[in-house]
Design an enzyme around this catalytic site. Structure first.
Site, PDB file in Angstrom:
ATOM      1  N   ASN A 222       0.849  -1.201   0.000  1.00 53.43           N
ATOM      2  CA  ASN A 222       0.000   0.000   0.000  1.00 53.43           C
ATOM      3  C   ASN A 222       0.884   1.251   0.000  1.00 53.43           C
ATOM      4  O   ASN A 222       2.107   1.144   0.011  1.00 53.43           O
ATOM      5  CB  ASN A 222      -0.948  -0.016   1.207  1.00 53.43           C
ATOM      6  CG  ASN A 222      -0.179  -0.129   2.502  1.00 53.43           C
ATOM      7  OD1 ASN A 222       0.585   0.757   2.855  1.00 53.43           O
ATOM      8  ND2 ASN A 222      -0.351  -1.251   3.205  1.00 53.43           N
ATOM      9  N   LYS A 301       8.975 -17.248 -10.647  1.00 55.97           N
ATOM     10  CA  LYS A 301       8.173 -16.211 -11.279  1.00 55.97           C
ATOM     11  C   LYS A 301       6.966 -16.856 -11.966  1.00 55.97           C
ATOM     12  O   LYS A 301       7.131 -17.825 -12.726  1.00 55.97           O
ATOM     13  CB  LYS A 301       9.044 -15.467 -12.300  1.00 55.97           C
ATOM     14  CG  LYS A 301       8.351 -14.289 -12.889  1.00 55.97           C
ATOM     15  CD  LYS A 301       9.270 -13.541 -13.840  1.00 55.97           C
ATOM     16  CE  LYS A 301       8.469 -12.491 -14.556  1.00 55.97           C
ATOM     17  NZ  LYS A 301       9.105 -12.035 -15.766  1.00 55.97           N
TER      18      LYS A 301
END
Ligand code: C5P
Length: 410
Positions: A222, A301
């Site tokens: 955030n 990934k």
């Protein structure tokens, strides 16, 4: 009478953006003077600023030393706010070292009002420890900084040091000007003798965002900058408390005399906080903890497959709530960043998490919330007392919170 801004322009390619800043400020009704260094005049003609501000421009190109002693005092007196943008490493270094050898540095020295500095330079220069130390020193002395953005720089490098967009600079300046009416006498506690009234107290502060990994490259986080928690930690240490700061990833330097424990995820923060809970007399939880984390973190990934990707999230532990359940002698302070029904939600949190008080703010309001240097807070206490505060610097709000905390500790 309209507020007056003195803009100091130094020699960087970003000078052109300041023409737009000046134009926007003029449209908002502010009057301005500009001081340009000799190098700034190499990028833009003084006439451009003269036309946009409709006021005379002082430069160092006309050798008029006989007017300096009058002019710099006159401009410094006239300025409700000074904005130095773009600010080179050179001007920052000069101010930090008390050098006043041209019109701009001399005027800054004589300024009594807020001075806002917007650095803009090559990333390597910006990250140079000397520049960073000068910035930290000036911040401590109450100078205000508009953090540079990251991106492609004029020199072709990618990194931080980019002057933010004109809108962002204008917003910052207007914010500061709005506070000039009721002057902020103390930008924190740096100018005043600090009473060491928290001597012997153990205060645990959490700050910043948590990072919840999806795979080795991706994560959920955030916009928390950590500034509020760092300001509280710094204020508490200045007031004599022993401070442990459990911090998510931020760009901030650890305040003096504070022990910092760096964490990444909510789980890591949970563990670090619980480890120090017995030691603490008070816990102030400013951290913006992610409510959810990916159920699984891939060790490799995740490859693009061209189809929908479902990410399953599971709830993180509510750290503050778990402290509320474990609490014995500790004073517990929570934060509530909301965009609506601020007080109502805060009262619920006090009950649910067994808190002593909560500092609530509406992050949708200008001048409050994550990124800036100011905040607008309301403190709601467990006995139902609600106190609203004006917009203030986070360092000043830190002391307001600590004053309140002191009542509970006593
Ligand atoms: O419930 P909400 O996230 O709005 O509550 C905010 C307060 O709770 C803050 O003080 C924050 O640091 C804390 N919190 C926590 N653990 C979480 C979520 C929030 O300690 N998982």
């Amino acid at each position: 009478m309209s507020k007056h801004i003195v803009i100091g322009v130094t020699g960087g390619i970003a000078v052109y953006k300041i023409l737009e800043v000046a134009s926007k400020l003029r449209k908002l009704g502010y009057s301005m003077n500009t001081i340009m260094t000799k190098n700034a005049c190499e990028f833009v003609q003084p006439l451009a600023f003269q036309t946009i501000t409709n006021n005379y421009v002082v430069t160092d190109t006309f050798e008029r030393p006989y007017t300096w002693d009058v002019e710099h005092i006159a401009l410094a007196k006239k300025a409700d706010v000074m904005l130095i943008a773009p600010a080179t490493a050179n001007i920052i270094g000069k101010i930090a070292n008390g050098i006043a050898d041209d019109m701009l540095s001399t005027t800054v020295m004589a300024a009594r009002g807020p001075v806002i500095i917007a650095p803009a330079m090559n990333t390597a220069m910006y990250e140079n420890p000397i520049v960073q130390e000068n910035i930290a020193y000036l911040k401590d002395k109450g100078y205000l900084f508009i953090e540079p953005d990251s991106g492609w720089l004029a020199c072709g490098d990618l990194g931080s040091g980019k002057l933010p967009a004109p809108e962002k600079i204008v917003e910052y300046v207007v914010d500061v000007l709005e506070q000039v009416e009721a002057p902020i006498e103390d930008k924190g506690t740096s100018h005043k003798e600090v009473e060491r009234d928290l001597e012997g107290k153990h205060i645990l502060v959490t700050a910043g965002p948590t990072i919840e990994s999806i795979d080795p490259f991706r994560y959920i986080t955030n916009h928390s900058s950590g500034k509020m928690g760092y300001a509280i930690a710094e204020d508490a240490a200045k007031r004599g408390a022993k401070v442990v700061l459990v911090s998510g990833q931020t760009n901030l330097e650890c305040p003096p005399n504070v022990e910092r424990i760096n964490v990444r995820s909510a789980i890591e923060m949970y563990e670090a906080v619980h480890e120090h809970f017995e030691w603490a007399d008070a816990v102030i939880k400013t951290a913006a903890v992610a409510d959810y984390r990916p159920k699984e973190t891939s060790h490799h990934k995740i490859k693009k497959k061209g189809e929908h990707l479902m990410l399953e999230l599971v709830p993180n532990p509510d750290i503050l709530k778990s402290l509320g359940e474990r609490k014995s002698h500790q004073v517990l302070v929570g934060f509530a960043a909301e965009t609506q029904n601020v007080i109502e939600y805060a009262e619920d949190k006090i009950r649910n998490k067994n808190l002593d008080f909560i500092v609530a703010n509406n992050i949708a309001e200008a001048g409050a919330g994550f990124k800036g240097d100011t905040n607008i807070a309301t403190i709601i206490e467990k006995d139902g007392t609600v106190t609203e505060y004006k917009k203030m610097y986070k360092s000043e709000l830190g002391n307001v919170i600590l004053d309140k905390l002191k009542n509970y500790l006593d």
